[in-house]
Design a protein around this motif. Sequence first.
Motif, PDB file in Angstrom:
ATOM      1  N   ILE A   1      -1.149   8.338 -21.088  1.00 50.55           N
ATOM      2  CA  ILE A   1      -1.187   8.681 -22.809  1.00 50.55           C
ATOM      3  C   ILE A   1      -2.230   9.721 -22.654  1.00 50.55           C
ATOM      4  CG2 ILE A   1      -2.108   7.890 -24.791  1.00 50.55           C
ATOM      5  CD1 ILE A   1      -0.766   5.261 -24.159  1.00 50.55           C
TER       6      ILE A   1
ATOM      7  N   THR B   1      -0.851  13.086 -21.305  1.00 52.39           N
ATOM      8  CA  THR B   1       0.202  13.681 -22.120  1.00 52.39           C
ATOM      9  C   THR B   1      -0.359  14.231 -23.402  1.00 52.39           C
ATOM     10  OG1 THR B   1       1.771  11.926 -21.492  1.00 52.39           O
ATOM     11  CG2 THR B   1       2.164  12.986 -23.537  1.00 52.39           C
ATOM     12  N   ALA B   2      -1.637  13.722 -23.937  1.00 47.39           N
ATOM     13  CA  ALA B   2      -1.990  14.180 -25.097  1.00 47.39           C
ATOM     14  C   ALA B   2      -2.896  15.373 -24.706  1.00 47.39           C
ATOM     15  CB  ALA B   2      -3.046  12.870 -25.645  1.00 47.39           C
ATOM     16  N   ARG B   3      -3.907  15.356 -23.594  1.00 48.00           N
ATOM     17  CA  ARG B   3      -4.318  16.558 -23.286  1.00 48.00           C
ATOM     18  C   ARG B   3      -3.595  17.777 -23.028  1.00 48.00           C
ATOM     19  NH1 ARG B   3      -7.589  12.728 -20.107  1.00 48.00           N
ATOM     20  NH2 ARG B   3      -6.088  13.113 -18.263  1.00 48.00           N
TER      21      ARG B   3
ATOM     22  N   PHE C   1       3.268  16.310 -33.278  1.00 42.56           N
ATOM     23  CA  PHE C   1       2.330  15.178 -32.844  1.00 42.56           C
ATOM     24  C   PHE C   1       2.971  13.846 -33.110  1.00 42.56           C
ATOM     25  CE2 PHE C   1      -0.985  12.190 -33.763  1.00 42.56           C
ATOM     26  CZ  PHE C   1      -1.684  11.931 -32.543  1.00 42.56           C
TER      27      PHE C   1
ATOM     28  N   LEU D   1       5.759  13.201 -29.753  1.00 48.42           N
ATOM     29  CA  LEU D   1       4.869  12.447 -29.058  1.00 48.42           C
ATOM     30  C   LEU D   1       5.089  10.871 -29.705  1.00 48.42           C
ATOM     31  CD1 LEU D   1       1.603  14.295 -28.268  1.00 48.42           C
ATOM     32  CD2 LEU D   1       3.528  13.960 -26.905  1.00 48.42           C
TER      33      LEU D   1
ATOM     34  N   LEU E   1       2.755   9.471 -31.571  1.00 49.54           N
ATOM     35  CA  LEU E   1       1.361   8.747 -31.419  1.00 49.54           C
ATOM     36  C   LEU E   1       0.624   8.665 -32.629  1.00 49.54           C
ATOM     37  CD1 LEU E   1       0.422  10.380 -27.930  1.00 49.54           C
ATOM     38  CD2 LEU E   1       1.265   8.093 -28.455  1.00 49.54           C
TER      39      LEU E   1
ATOM     40  N   ILE F   1      -6.535   9.565 -27.698  1.00 46.61           N
ATOM     41  CA  ILE F   1      -5.941  10.592 -28.530  1.00 46.61           C
ATOM     42  C   ILE F   1      -6.874  11.264 -29.175  1.00 46.61           C
ATOM     43  CG2 ILE F   1      -4.096  11.052 -30.446  1.00 46.61           C
ATOM     44  CD1 ILE F   1      -2.959   9.872 -27.656  1.00 46.61           C
TER      45      ILE F   1
ATOM     46  N   ALA G   1      -7.742  15.459 -29.071  1.00 50.28           N
ATOM     47  CA  ALA G   1      -7.558  16.341 -30.233  1.00 50.28           C
ATOM     48  C   ALA G   1      -8.809  16.921 -30.482  1.00 50.28           C
ATOM     49  CB  ALA G   1      -7.312  15.699 -31.485  1.00 50.28           C
TER      50      ALA G   1
END
Length: 351
Positions: free
Chosen positions: A12, A15-17, A46, A50, A52, A74, A78
Motif C-alpha cells: 500500500i 503504491t501510494a508513493r 485516488f 486506487l 483508498l 496514505i 500525500a
Amino acid sequence: MEFAFTEEQAMIAETARAFFAENATSERTRKAMASDGVDRELWSSFCTELGLAGIGVPEEMGGVGLGMVEFALIAEAAGAQVAALPLLGNARVSHALVAGGTDEQRVRWLPALVAGEAIATATWSDDFTVGEGKLSGTFRFAPHGGAADLLVLAAGDRCWLVEAGAPGVSVVQHVTMDQTRPLATITLDNAAAEPFADHAAALHALHVTGWLCLAAEALGGAQAALDRTVAYSKERVQFGRQIGSFQAYKHRLADMMIEIEQARSAVYWAACAVDEGSDEAQLALHSAKAFCADTFHMCAGNMIQLHGGIGFTWEHDAHLFFKRARSIGSMLGDSQWHREQIAGMVLGVAA
C-alpha cells in the motif's frame, strides 16, 4: 517493542508513493491553488483507481476495512507531494460517520465520500444556538470549506451534519498561507442540521483521525524536504565542489534526518496504539502531532536555506512545503497545546 510493516502495508505504501509522485505534480498543485485548493482529477483517480479514500471505512459500509496504520501510510505519501486533496476533511468525516452516525446518514453519505463524489470538511465553534433541527452560528477554519458538499460541525459536546448548499448556509473561502488547503468561514442562520447518533464517538473520531492525518502528512513532507535537499546538494557546485560535501551543510542534513526518524516512530506508534485500542493512544496522538509538526517546520525551513537563493523564489517548490508546515503547525491545536495535554495526562493535577 518491535514494529514492522506487513507485506500488504508495504505494498500500500509503495503504491501510494508511486501514485502521488507521478500524479501530484507541482504544476497541478499550483493550478489547484488558484481555485479552491482541490485537484479534482487527482482526487477522482485516488478514490476510483486506487480505491483508498475509504481505507478506514468497514467493508460492509463500502470501504476497504483497514486500520489507522494503513491510513497513515496514505497520508504520509500525500504529504510528501503537498498534494492538493481534501484528504483531511473526508477522512475525518468518514470516520465520524462510521463511529457515531445514524444508519441513514451512513447509507446516504459514505458511498459518495468513498467514491470521491462528495467533498467533506469538519470544524467547530463556541458561538452557536440550537433550535428544533436547526443550527445557527459561525464556524471558522474549515479546511477546503469552499469546496465542501458536506459539513460536520462540532459545537460544545455535540456534532451535526449540514449540507453546504442548504438554505441558511453561507461559506466564505479565505486566501490563507497554505493555498493547497484553504480555510473557510461557515455561517449558519437557522439552517437544517442533523445530529449524530453518538456525539462522543463522532467527536473522538474527528480528533483521532485529524491529528494522525496531520502528523503523517508532516512526516511525509519532512522526508521529502530532506530528500529534495540532498538531491540538490549533489547538483550544486561552489568553489569547485558539490555543496553537499561541506561539513556544515552535512550537519544540517544529519539534524533533519534524526528528527525525521523520531517523527516516523511517533506516527506509527500512534497509529498502532489506536488500532490496538491501547491506553496510550491519546498520549501517542498528542505526541505525534506536536513532534511531527515541529519536525516538518524545521525541515522545511532548512530546505529553503540549504537551497540558497533559488529556495526563496516563488517558482521553487520549497515555499509550498514551508507553507504547508506552518499550516499543519497551527491546525487542530498547536504544539504547545498538545504538549500541555501530555503534561496533564502524565502529571495530572501537578501539571
